[in-house]
Design a protein around this motif. Structure first.
Motif, PDB file in Angstrom:
ATOM      1  N   LEU A 154       0.845  -1.447   0.011  1.00  0.00           N
ATOM      2  CA  LEU A 154       0.014   0.178   0.073  1.00  0.00           C
ATOM      3  C   LEU A 154       0.999   1.419   0.086  1.00  0.00           C
ATOM      4  N   GLU A 155       0.265   2.337  -0.236  1.00  0.00           N
ATOM      5  CA  GLU A 155       1.030   3.723  -0.065  1.00  0.00           C
ATOM      6  C   GLU A 155       0.153   4.869   0.138  1.00  0.00           C
ATOM      7  N   TYR A 156       0.567   5.723   0.816  1.00  0.00           N
ATOM      8  CA  TYR A 156       0.071   6.908   1.094  1.00  0.00           C
ATOM      9  C   TYR A 156       0.829   8.210   1.187  1.00  0.00           C
ATOM     10  N   ASP A 157       0.239   9.488   1.157  1.00  0.00           N
ATOM     11  CA  ASP A 157       0.904  10.788   0.918  1.00  0.00           C
ATOM     12  C   ASP A 157       1.743  10.926   2.111  1.00  0.00           C
ATOM     13  N   ARG A 158       1.383  10.519   3.366  1.00  0.00           N
ATOM     14  CA  ARG A 158       2.019  10.841   4.676  1.00  0.00           C
ATOM     15  C   ARG A 158       2.224   9.684   5.763  1.00  0.00           C
ATOM     16  N   VAL A 159       3.176   9.345   5.940  1.00  0.00           N
ATOM     17  CA  VAL A 159       3.417   8.018   6.620  1.00  0.00           C
ATOM     18  C   VAL A 159       4.176   8.379   7.989  1.00  0.00           C
ATOM     19  N   PHE A 160       3.674   8.061   9.234  1.00  0.00           N
ATOM     20  CA  PHE A 160       4.441   8.274  10.361  1.00  0.00           C
ATOM     21  C   PHE A 160       4.718   6.651  10.908  1.00  0.00           C
ATOM     22  N   LEU A 161       6.040   6.526  11.080  1.00  0.00           N
ATOM     23  CA  LEU A 161       6.576   5.235  11.627  1.00  0.00           C
ATOM     24  C   LEU A 161       6.932   5.393  13.086  1.00  0.00           C
ATOM     25  N   MET A 162       6.027   4.664  14.072  1.00  0.00           N
ATOM     26  CA  MET A 162       6.142   4.931  15.648  1.00  0.00           C
ATOM     27  C   MET A 162       7.221   4.102  16.123  1.00  0.00           C
ATOM     28  N   ASP A 163       7.606   4.637  17.236  1.00  0.00           N
ATOM     29  CA  ASP A 163       8.295   3.756  18.229  1.00  0.00           C
ATOM     30  C   ASP A 163       9.528   3.276  17.596  1.00  0.00           C
ATOM     31  N   VAL A 164      10.257   4.276  16.815  1.00  0.00           N
ATOM     32  CA  VAL A 164      11.397   3.257  16.388  1.00  0.00           C
ATOM     33  C   VAL A 164      12.623   3.200  17.055  1.00  0.00           C
ATOM     34  N   ASN A 165      12.490   2.254  18.228  1.00  0.00           N
ATOM     35  CA  ASN A 165      13.458   2.284  19.309  1.00  0.00           C
ATOM     36  C   ASN A 165      13.890   0.913  19.449  1.00  0.00           C
ATOM     37  N   GLU A 166      14.935   0.601  20.058  1.00  0.00           N
ATOM     38  CA  GLU A 166      15.596  -0.832  20.216  1.00  0.00           C
ATOM     39  C   GLU A 166      14.379  -1.403  20.997  1.00  0.00           C
ATOM     40  N   GLY A 167      14.402  -2.855  20.478  1.00  0.00           N
ATOM     41  CA  GLY A 167      13.440  -3.720  21.510  1.00  0.00           C
ATOM     42  C   GLY A 167      12.070  -3.575  20.677  1.00  0.00           C
ATOM     43  N   THR A 168      11.595  -2.405  19.794  1.00  0.00           N
ATOM     44  CA  THR A 168      10.457  -2.576  19.002  1.00  0.00           C
ATOM     45  C   THR A 168      10.798  -2.629  17.543  1.00  0.00           C
ATOM     46  N   ILE A 169      11.727  -1.888  16.909  1.00  0.00           N
ATOM     47  CA  ILE A 169      12.144  -1.857  15.800  1.00  0.00           C
ATOM     48  C   ILE A 169      13.896  -1.621  15.864  1.00  0.00           C
ATOM     49  N   PRO A 170      14.586  -2.703  15.747  1.00  0.00           N
ATOM     50  CA  PRO A 170      14.326  -3.966  15.702  1.00  0.00           C
ATOM     51  C   PRO A 170      13.661  -4.758  16.918  1.00  0.00           C
ATOM     52  N   MET A 187       8.959   2.554   5.228  1.00  0.00           N
ATOM     53  CA  MET A 187       9.518   3.763   4.906  1.00  0.00           C
ATOM     54  C   MET A 187       8.806   4.094   3.374  1.00  0.00           C
ATOM     55  N   THR A 188       9.004   2.822   2.787  1.00  0.00           N
ATOM     56  CA  THR A 188       8.518   3.026   1.257  1.00  0.00           C
ATOM     57  C   THR A 188       7.166   3.077   1.145  1.00  0.00           C
ATOM     58  N   ARG A 189       6.521   3.212   2.023  1.00  0.00           N
ATOM     59  CA  ARG A 189       5.021   3.179   2.004  1.00  0.00           C
ATOM     60  C   ARG A 189       4.581   4.848   1.422  1.00  0.00           C
ATOM     61  N   ALA A 190       5.471   5.407   1.813  1.00  0.00           N
ATOM     62  CA  ALA A 190       5.291   7.136   1.730  1.00  0.00           C
ATOM     63  C   ALA A 190       5.666   7.661   0.403  1.00  0.00           C
ATOM     64  N   ARG A 191       4.625   8.563   0.040  1.00  0.00           N
ATOM     65  CA  ARG A 191       4.668   9.177  -1.420  1.00  0.00           C
ATOM     66  C   ARG A 191       5.363  10.853  -1.040  1.00  0.00           C
ATOM     67  N   LYS A 192       4.872  11.422  -0.206  1.00  0.00           N
ATOM     68  CA  LYS A 192       5.596  12.868  -0.053  1.00  0.00           C
ATOM     69  C   LYS A 192       6.288  13.192   1.171  1.00  0.00           C
ATOM     70  N   GLU A 193       5.520  12.588   2.326  1.00  0.00           N
ATOM     71  CA  GLU A 193       6.227  13.039   3.509  1.00  0.00           C
ATOM     72  C   GLU A 193       6.402  11.630   4.561  1.00  0.00           C
ATOM     73  N   LEU A 194       7.294  11.570   5.256  1.00  0.00           N
ATOM     74  CA  LEU A 194       7.731  10.624   6.138  1.00  0.00           C
ATOM     75  C   LEU A 194       8.210  10.920   7.453  1.00  0.00           C
ATOM     76  N   TYR A 195       7.651  10.334   8.609  1.00  0.00           N
ATOM     77  CA  TYR A 195       7.916  10.939   9.691  1.00  0.00           C
ATOM     78  C   TYR A 195       8.412   9.604  10.600  1.00  0.00           C
ATOM     79  N   ILE A 196       9.814   9.676  11.074  1.00  0.00           N
ATOM     80  CA  ILE A 196      10.312   8.440  11.852  1.00  0.00           C
ATOM     81  C   ILE A 196      10.496   8.955  13.222  1.00  0.00           C
ATOM     82  N   LEU A 197       9.675   8.371  14.213  1.00  0.00           N
ATOM     83  CA  LEU A 197       9.565   9.070  15.734  1.00  0.00           C
ATOM     84  C   LEU A 197      10.033   7.880  16.637  1.00  0.00           C
ATOM     85  N   TYR A 198      10.441   8.423  17.703  1.00  0.00           N
ATOM     86  CA  TYR A 198      11.033   7.426  18.600  1.00  0.00           C
ATOM     87  C   TYR A 198      10.679   8.052  19.933  1.00  0.00           C
ATOM     88  N   ALA A 199      10.610   7.258  21.106  1.00  0.00           N
ATOM     89  CA  ALA A 199      10.465   7.894  22.448  1.00  0.00           C
ATOM     90  C   ALA A 199      11.656   7.845  23.160  1.00  0.00           C
TER      91      ALA A 199
END
Length: 622
Positions: free
Chosen positions: A545-561, A582-594
């Motif tokens: 699938l693909e979207y204009d804006r994609v948010f990747l959540m919790d990009v932390n050790e223990g979760t991703i990977p 990452m490659t689902r995003a067309r226009k905007e990509l957000y990579i977030l971690y806590a």
């Protein structure tokens, strides 16, 4: 233009084997459908002798519709509708049906399969608290054994003691045999058996399907591959399409190494790379390349795009998970104000449990959303039910049902025979164990613990049950017995404790639980009727699938990977999974971690450090 030349060469490929490496957004479906049309139109191949194999019915249907549309647009005449499009299971079942006169009543549906397995497991008198996860894991393991054609004595279960798994497996196979039932894996096994033993039948199908095309080849398992090789021989007009960088289904038995070894199996195979990404901006393509380039076991590829530069990829850390979720909420509101439809936004998690707090935030702020996976209700998890039972007993509930939930968690050796009535009495228990002082001491301690819980806040009670009563030790023993990671069970406890924070009384907390459960049911009902709103999904479910804006959540050790990934190959698979997101995003990509969650410090994912997406000083251990 360069971006079309690889497609043109792939489309015009006539005979012999060929591997088409197709990167994200590179137009592989168009290439496959055009190649089938070309075989008919340019090379006069009989349509009925072409077989196109996909992994899902939906993909097969879409491929067929695209092909028929293309034929109509090009004004093609004749029998092009006779091309066979199907799934592995559909095609192999068709072969078996012809040979053995099978019908639908010989196919074992999921409901019957689970019923058979439950009967077998209950006869083993196993201790299972997480029934849903256990049976899903069991079905998966049976599938891996069958698809790998493994001798059962060489298989080591990740679900339960090995000898127990082997007994279950033998009993299940025998139950299916006696009822003349085939499960989906048997369709493959029996088909392979039939084609290797009956050369006449094999020759008949080889004569029918003289051109074989396989989509999403990176997801193939060994048994599927072995059957496809049999069918494609001796001409070997085998055209495979896939992306080894998107192989993310090892847990289902998929083997990316099959695609990596394809040139050894077919030394004369042609190879083309669809390198142009028509989907994403330059910045998204460049960033995702930096990540996947760290994998060693892959075909090296140089992707590019002619799309605009686009906005920089946002990589951002937050003090805690709540801040992260509120940031996403604000971004969604802003994007919608600027004209982005909700349906063009996706929020991606590694596991569906991770999405729970975000879903509460979306509900609270009335942001419409749809889920690709069923969101498990935390409060219906068996651990949550245990904790809630403890609290209900502390509040004076003495029903046998609630008492059974917790009387031996941790193990107090209280037997069911001691519970005669629908209501449990501590005096009655002491009378039953009269003369056994050690048992009476345990009963006294349980009653004392319940009295201690009674005046507590929900948060205090959850922690007292976990550490004071010894529930954590019980989880440790259970995880060891079930051969699962205790951290997964602790995670549920931590989520539950986090949920209980801020509520002053059990009544308040229980009201919240009832309200949340009701809202989830309404959401599920609404979603069945209309697919609208922001997409919330796991990384596994978003593929394709693909979207204009994609948010990747919790990009932390223990979760991703994920913390279960320890071997080099499993870390590479986790990196591929991150790359798919990452490659689902067309226009905007957000990579977030806590930086913290549940009052515990978190580390940023190694994937961000090694690819230079976060500063070196955030590196683990520094």
């Amino acid at each position: 233009m360069q971006k079309n030349s690889a497609q043109e060469r792939a489309v015009s490929h006539n005979q012999g084997p060929m591997m088409l490496l197709a990167g994200p957004g590179s137009g592989k479906t168009t290439t496959i459908t055009r190649r089938v049309a070309d075989l008919i139109k340019k090379y006069q191949v009989t349509p009925s002798s072409i077989l196109v194999v996909t992994f899902t019915k939906a993909a097969s249907r879409e491929m067929k519709e695209r092909f028929l549309r293309l034929c109509e647009e090009e004004g093609m005449q004749g029998a092009y509708r006779e091309v066979t499009f199907g799934t592995f299971h559909g095609i192999f079942y068709g072969i078996l049906r012809h040979a053995y006169r099978l019908s639908a009543k010989n196919i074992l549906g999921d409901e019957r399969k689970y019923h058979i397995l439950k009967e077998i497991v209950y006869r083993q008198k196993m201790r299972i608290d997480d029934e849903k996860e256990f049976f899903e894991g069991l079905v998966q393991e049976i599938s891996i054994v069958k698809n790998g054609r493994m001798p059962i004595e060489h298989y080591y279960s990740a679900n339960c003691p090995d000898d127990t798994f082997r007994k279950i497996y033998h009993s299940y196979v025998e139950a299916c045999r006696q009822s003349r039932l085939l499960d989906f894996d048997d369709m493959l096994l029996y088909c392979y058996d039939l084609l290797t033993k009956r050369k006449d039948i094999l020759a008949g199908w080889q004569g029918k399907f003289q051109y074989v095309l396989v989509d999403e080849f990176q997801d193939i398992n060994q048994l599927q591959y072995d059957i496809i090789k049999l069918l494609a021989a001796p001409q070997n007009n085998l055209f495979i399409v896939g992306d080894d960088d998107q192989s993310i289904y090892a847990f289902r038995g998929a083997k990316p190494e099959i695609m990596l070894h394809f040139p050894k199996d077919f030394p004369d195979a042609g190879r083309e790379l669809l390198a142009c990404n028509y989907r994403s901006t330059k910045r998204i393509v460049e960033t995702s390349k930096r990540v996947i380039g760290k994998n060693k076991n892959r075909y090296p590829k140089e992707f590019f795009t002619d799309n605009e530069e686009g906005k920089p990829v946002t990589v951002r850390g937050f003090e805690d998970g709540k801040e992260e979720e509120l940031f996403v909420k604000e971004c969604i509101r802003k994007a919608v104000k600027e004209g982005t439809p909700y349906e063009e936004i996706a929020i991606l998690y590694r596991t569906n449990l991770g999405a729970r707090f975000l879903v509460e935030t979306l509900m609270e702020y009335q942001i419409p959303f749809q889920m690709r996976d069923a969101l498990p209700n935390l409060y219906e998890h068996w651990i949550s039910r245990n904790i809630i039972s403890y609290i209900k007993l502390a509040q004076g509930d003495r029903s046998r049902r609630e008492f059974l939930q917790v009387m031996n968690r941790p193990n107090r050796y209280i037997s069911r025979e001691s519970l005669d009535d629908a209501t449990v009495s501590f005096e009655g228990l002491r009378w039953f164990y009269e003369g056994k002082d050690w048992m009476c001491d345990r009963i006294d301690k349980l009653e004392e613990d319940l009295n201690t819980l009674k005046p507590m806040t929900p948060y205090g009670a959850v922690n007292y049950i976990r550490y004071g009563i010894g529930y954590e030790e019980y989880l440790k023993d259970y995880a060891s017995y079930r051969k699962i990671k205790v951290d997964d069970l602790y995670e549920v406890m931590e989520e539950l404790a986090e949920s209980a924070k801020g509520y002053k009384s059990f009544g308040e907390w229980f009201d919240h639980i009832a309200d949340y459960t009701e809202k989830l049911k309404k959401q599920a009902k609404k979603q069945d009727m209309e697919k609208k709103g922001v997409t919330v999904s796991t990384l596994h479910s978003i593929k394709g699938l693909e979207y204009d804006r994609v948010f990747l959540m919790d990009v932390n050790e223990g979760t991703i990977p994920y913390h279960k990934a320890v071997s080099d190959s499993s870390i590479e698979e986790e990196r591929r999974l991150f790359y798919v997101g990452m490659t689902r995003a067309r226009k905007e990509l957000y990579i977030l971690y806590a930086k913290s969650r549940h009052d515990k410090d978190l580390e940023v994912s190694r994937f961000l450090v090694e690819s230079g997406l976060v500063p070196e000083e955030l590196k683990r251990g520094q």
